[in-house]
Design an enzyme around this catalytic site. Structure first.
Site, PDB file in Angstrom:
ATOM      1  N   PRO A  72      25.257 169.769 148.911  1.00 38.25           N
ATOM      2  CA  PRO A  72      24.753 171.105 149.179  1.00 38.25           C
ATOM      3  C   PRO A  72      23.685 171.132 150.267  1.00 38.25           C
ATOM      4  O   PRO A  72      22.678 170.442 150.185  1.00 38.25           O
ATOM      5  CB  PRO A  72      24.146 171.511 147.833  1.00 38.25           C
ATOM      6  CG  PRO A  72      24.009 170.255 147.034  1.00 38.25           C
ATOM      7  CD  PRO A  72      24.477 169.119 147.853  1.00 38.25           C
ATOM      8  N   GLU A  73      23.937 171.947 151.268  1.00 35.60           N
ATOM      9  CA  GLU A  73      22.937 172.218 152.296  1.00 35.60           C
ATOM     10  C   GLU A  73      22.548 173.688 152.138  1.00 35.60           C
ATOM     11  O   GLU A  73      22.968 174.335 151.188  1.00 35.60           O
ATOM     12  CB  GLU A  73      23.516 171.925 153.682  1.00 35.60           C
ATOM     13  CG  GLU A  73      24.044 170.492 153.813  1.00 35.60           C
ATOM     14  CD  GLU A  73      24.617 170.173 155.187  1.00 35.60           C
ATOM     15  OE1 GLU A  73      24.148 170.740 156.181  1.00 35.60           O
ATOM     16  OE2 GLU A  73      25.547 169.361 155.248  1.00 35.60           O
ATOM     17  N   ARG A 112      23.555 157.973 159.220  1.00 34.62           N
ATOM     18  CA  ARG A 112      24.415 159.093 158.873  1.00 34.62           C
ATOM     19  C   ARG A 112      25.557 159.190 159.876  1.00 34.62           C
ATOM     20  O   ARG A 112      25.325 159.148 161.094  1.00 34.62           O
ATOM     21  CB  ARG A 112      23.639 160.427 158.884  1.00 34.62           C
ATOM     22  CG  ARG A 112      22.321 160.414 158.129  1.00 34.62           C
ATOM     23  CD  ARG A 112      22.471 160.087 156.661  1.00 34.62           C
ATOM     24  NE  ARG A 112      23.349 160.998 155.946  1.00 34.62           N
ATOM     25  CZ  ARG A 112      22.965 162.184 155.478  1.00 34.62           C
ATOM     26  NH1 ARG A 112      21.736 162.618 155.646  1.00 34.62           N
ATOM     27  NH2 ARG A 112      23.813 162.933 154.829  1.00 34.62           N
ATOM     28  N   LYS A 118      16.557 173.109 150.742  1.00 32.23           N
ATOM     29  CA  LYS A 118      17.647 172.808 149.812  1.00 32.23           C
ATOM     30  C   LYS A 118      17.160 172.814 148.377  1.00 32.23           C
ATOM     31  O   LYS A 118      17.887 172.379 147.469  1.00 32.23           O
ATOM     32  CB  LYS A 118      18.254 171.440 150.146  1.00 32.23           C
ATOM     33  CG  LYS A 118      18.840 171.344 151.545  1.00 32.23           C
ATOM     34  CD  LYS A 118      19.219 169.916 151.891  1.00 32.23           C
ATOM     35  CE  LYS A 118      19.492 169.766 153.379  1.00 32.23           C
ATOM     36  NZ  LYS A 118      19.585 168.352 153.791  1.00 32.23           N
TER      37      LYS A 118
END
Length: 275
Positions: A2-3, A265, A60
DNA sequence: AGCCCATCCTGTCCGC
DNA sequence: TGCGGACAGGATGGGC
């Protein structure tokens, strides 16, 4: 998972259904959540009898407010889920907390396969302190001038890392950083301080456009993401680069999308369009 | 100051 | 089918 857009979608769903409800019981079902409490935390039992006065998002993070100045601070990290389900529905081993209400047949559950997330039981004042200490401004509340100021303040950071740093701007994660950079036609390795006026403006507008559109489509459902009511999002259909390694760039239609690691990432971009 | 890497966990997928 | 390794939406902390 979730962002900002996914968390915003979850929060909107919960807010409409839980505001004003009174807590019948709040329990941790798994000991690891206890270990993640911070100094000054309350026991879960203290929430019994309290009424939910509001639910909001910051970056977030999810903040659930109760009367008596109590709050719950929730971070879903990679695999956390916060959802409503019929009371009495079977729980699996990944469900770690449960909030039940009087005169409401649904209960709120926190589920998290990888156990990176947390639910902290804190006074609202402490939650306020924490989010203001740890998080930069909201990207959708920031002015262009403020945005440019931050670009220059952290001018040595690569754009990818600049967008991901929650202390600079709060809410953007790995998917949306790549989508924002693609639409702004900026290379993720560029330094934040190297952008000219036009490029800074493009990045600012791209971030706003991507995040707003993703919110309006209720987030991106990759893998198994669903919101608090079990609905999938629609923004994954608009992804231009994320997880498209080796596929043709949707802008130039010539070059292939490549993947590079930045700060550990995976980062997807078009080497021709993004300079 | 910022990058890189390991780390916290569990599950899935891919190559052999 | 099994096994090992890489990888996954996040964030932190140590070393350089």
């Amino acid at each position: 998972m979730p962002e900002l857009p996914e968390v915003e979608t979850i929060v909107r769903g919960l807010r409409a259904r839980l505001t004003g409800r009174r807590v019948k019981a709040f329990v941790f079902l798994s000991p690891h959540l206890e270990k993640k409490q911070v100094p000054g935390s309350f026991r879960p039992e203290i929430y019994q009898g309290r009424k939910i006065t509001g639910i909001r998002r910051r970056g977030k993070m999810i903040i659930i407010s109760f009367d008596g100045q109590l709050g719950l601070l929730v971070h879903l990290k990679m695999t956390g889920q916060l959802f409503l389900t019929d009371a009495g529905q079977k729980m699996d081993k990944h469900t770690h907390a449960c909030l039940k209400f009087y005169r409401f047949k649904k209960e709120l559950r926190f589920r998290d396969i990888r156990k990176f997330g947390f639910v902290n039981c804190l006074a609202l004042t402490r939650i306020e302190e924490k989010i203001n200490r740890d998080l930069g401004p909201e990207p959708l509340s920031l002015s262009l001038a403020g945005f440019k100021l931050l670009l220059n303040k952290h001018g040595q950071k690569r754009l990818k890392n600049w967008l991901l740093d929650q202390k600079i701007i709060a809410g953007i994660g790995n998917i949306y950083s790549d989508e924002i950079l693609f639409r702004a036609r900026l290379n993720p390795f560029r330094l934040a301080g190297s952008l000219d006026e036009k490029e800074a403006g493009r990045l600012f507008q791209s971030a706003r456009r991507v995040l707003k559109e993703a919110i309006s489509l209720k987030g991106s459902s990759i893998s198994d993401y669903v919101d608090a009511l079990g609905n999938r999002g629609g923004f994954q259909k608009r992804h231009q680069v994320y997880a498209r390694e080796g596929k043709n760039c949707l802008r130039c239609r010539q070059e292939k999308i490549i993947r590079r690691k930045i700060n550990g990432r995976s980062t997807y971009f078009c080497p021709a369009c993004q300079s």
